[in-house]
Write a protein that holds these residues in place. Structure first.
Motif, mmCIF file in Angstrom:
data_model
loop_
_atom_site.group_PDB
_atom_site.id
_atom_site.type_symbol
_atom_site.label_atom_id
_atom_site.label_comp_id
_atom_site.label_asym_id
_atom_site.label_seq_id
_atom_site.Cartn_x
_atom_site.Cartn_y
_atom_site.Cartn_z
ATOM 1 N N PRO A 238 0.838 -1.202 0.000
ATOM 2 C CA PRO A 238 0.000 0.000 0.000
ATOM 3 C C PRO A 238 0.874 1.253 0.000
ATOM 4 O O PRO A 238 1.990 1.252 0.512
ATOM 5 C CB PRO A 238 -0.811 -0.116 1.292
ATOM 6 N N ALA A 239 0.349 2.278 -0.598
ATOM 7 C CA ALA A 239 1.092 3.539 -0.674
ATOM 8 C C ALA A 239 1.372 4.067 0.730
ATOM 9 O O ALA A 239 0.525 4.032 1.617
ATOM 10 C CB ALA A 239 0.288 4.565 -1.469
ATOM 11 N N ALA A 240 2.583 4.548 0.903
ATOM 12 C CA ALA A 240 2.976 5.092 2.208
ATOM 13 C C ALA A 240 2.360 6.466 2.393
ATOM 14 O O ALA A 240 2.012 7.151 1.438
ATOM 15 C CB ALA A 240 4.489 5.183 2.284
ATOM 16 N N ASP A 241 2.238 6.864 3.638
ATOM 17 C CA ASP A 241 1.724 8.184 3.968
ATOM 18 C C ASP A 241 2.693 9.229 3.414
ATOM 19 O O ASP A 241 3.878 9.219 3.738
ATOM 20 C CB ASP A 241 1.617 8.303 5.494
ATOM 21 N N PRO A 242 2.234 10.138 2.533
ATOM 22 C CA PRO A 242 3.141 11.118 1.931
ATOM 23 C C PRO A 242 3.863 11.972 2.967
ATOM 24 O O PRO A 242 5.010 12.360 2.772
ATOM 25 C CB PRO A 242 2.235 11.988 1.061
ATOM 26 N N ALA A 243 3.214 12.262 4.088
ATOM 27 C CA ALA A 243 3.860 13.081 5.109
ATOM 28 C C ALA A 243 5.034 12.345 5.737
ATOM 29 O O ALA A 243 6.018 12.955 6.150
ATOM 30 C CB ALA A 243 2.855 13.468 6.193
ATOM 31 N N ALA A 244 4.967 11.033 5.806
ATOM 32 C CA ALA A 244 6.034 10.251 6.417
ATOM 33 C C ALA A 244 7.238 10.122 5.495
ATOM 34 O O ALA A 244 8.335 9.848 5.954
ATOM 35 C CB ALA A 244 5.516 8.867 6.794
ATOM 36 N N THR A 245 7.041 10.327 4.193
ATOM 37 C CA THR A 245 8.141 10.152 3.257
ATOM 38 C C THR A 245 8.826 11.458 2.877
ATOM 39 O O THR A 245 9.809 11.443 2.168
ATOM 40 C CB THR A 245 7.649 9.446 1.973
ATOM 41 N N THR A 246 8.311 12.585 3.311
ATOM 42 C CA THR A 246 8.945 13.859 2.964
ATOM 43 C C THR A 246 10.094 14.147 3.920
ATOM 44 O O THR A 246 10.092 13.763 5.090
ATOM 45 C CB THR A 246 7.944 15.031 3.034
ATOM 46 N N ILE A 247 11.077 14.817 3.410
ATOM 47 C CA ILE A 247 12.243 15.198 4.209
ATOM 48 C C ILE A 247 11.936 16.550 4.850
ATOM 49 O O ILE A 247 11.532 17.490 4.170
ATOM 50 C CB ILE A 247 13.498 15.298 3.324
ATOM 51 N N PRO A 248 12.129 16.645 6.158
ATOM 52 C CA PRO A 248 11.797 17.920 6.814
ATOM 53 C C PRO A 248 12.707 19.041 6.315
ATOM 54 O O PRO A 248 13.883 18.830 6.040
ATOM 55 C CB PRO A 248 12.020 17.627 8.293
ATOM 56 N N ARG A 249 12.155 20.215 6.226
ATOM 57 C CA ARG A 249 12.917 21.384 5.784
ATOM 58 C C ARG A 249 13.676 21.942 6.997
ATOM 59 O O ARG A 249 13.116 22.163 8.057
ATOM 60 C CB ARG A 249 11.975 22.440 5.258
ATOM 61 N N LEU A 250 14.959 22.138 6.812
ATOM 62 C CA LEU A 250 15.797 22.679 7.880
ATOM 63 C C LEU A 250 15.937 24.189 7.723
ATOM 64 O O LEU A 250 15.985 24.700 6.597
ATOM 65 C CB LEU A 250 17.178 22.023 7.862
ATOM 66 N N PRO A 251 16.031 24.908 8.816
ATOM 67 C CA PRO A 251 16.176 26.367 8.700
ATOM 68 C C PRO A 251 17.549 26.722 8.126
ATOM 69 O O PRO A 251 18.546 26.035 8.349
ATOM 70 C CB PRO A 251 16.055 26.853 10.152
ATOM 71 N N ARG A 252 17.562 27.790 7.354
ATOM 72 C CA ARG A 252 18.835 28.260 6.799
ATOM 73 C C ARG A 252 19.576 29.017 7.881
ATOM 74 O O ARG A 252 19.025 29.754 8.654
ATOM 75 C CB ARG A 252 18.597 29.190 5.617
ATOM 76 N N GLY A 253 20.836 28.791 7.900
ATOM 77 C CA GLY A 253 21.539 29.374 9.015
ATOM 78 C C GLY A 253 22.626 30.201 8.650
ATOM 79 O O GLY A 253 23.386 30.942 8.849
#
Length: 133
Positions: A118-133
């Motif tokens: 079954p297709a995975a939850d799209p939210a679980a497969t996205t890479i979190p955005r890190l703040p620019r520093g």
């Protein structure tokens, strides 16, 4: 392996014997071999005709004897993936250079393929955005 080829040929023979009286026999290939049956063999034969430019192809005709070479093999493997939905290794055409052989391999690969997950939850497969520093 031989068992798969034997069963594939047997199915083609059985299909020929099921034709009603007056039906025409399947076409034969350039070397007198049986023409492609329906379904998978017909799809493979269509790809071969398009890539090799040969109209008269039988299920036991050799790819290389029909004028195929390694460059055409690369194109043919890519076209077959689109046509039959199975990713074939490049060596498959060198190991099984006939339509019947490739049809048996494709059926084997389809049988061995894991069931679709079954297709995975799209939210679980996205890479979190890190703040620019």
């Amino acid at each position: 392996m031989e068992d798969i080829l034997r069963r594939t040929r047997q199915r083609a023979t059985d299909a020929d014997s099921d034709q009603p009286d007056g039906a025409t026999a399947p076409a034969t290939g350039g070397d007198g071999s049986a023409g492609p049956g329906g379904g998978l063999e017909a799809a493979i034969a269509a790809v071969w005709r398009d890539n090799l430019g040969v109209d008269d192809i039988g299920v036991d005709d050799d790819f290389f004897e029909l004028g195929g070479n390694s460059l055409v093999a690369v194109q043919l493997i890519a076209s077959m993936r689109k046509a039959v939905g199975v990713r074939l290794p490049m060596r498959s055409l060198f190991e099984r250079p006939t339509i019947a052989g490739l049809a048996a391999l494709i059926e084997q690969l389809r049988a061995e393929a894991p069931a679709e997950t079954p297709a995975a939850d799209p939210a679980a497969t996205t890479i979190p955005r890190l703040p620019r520093g």
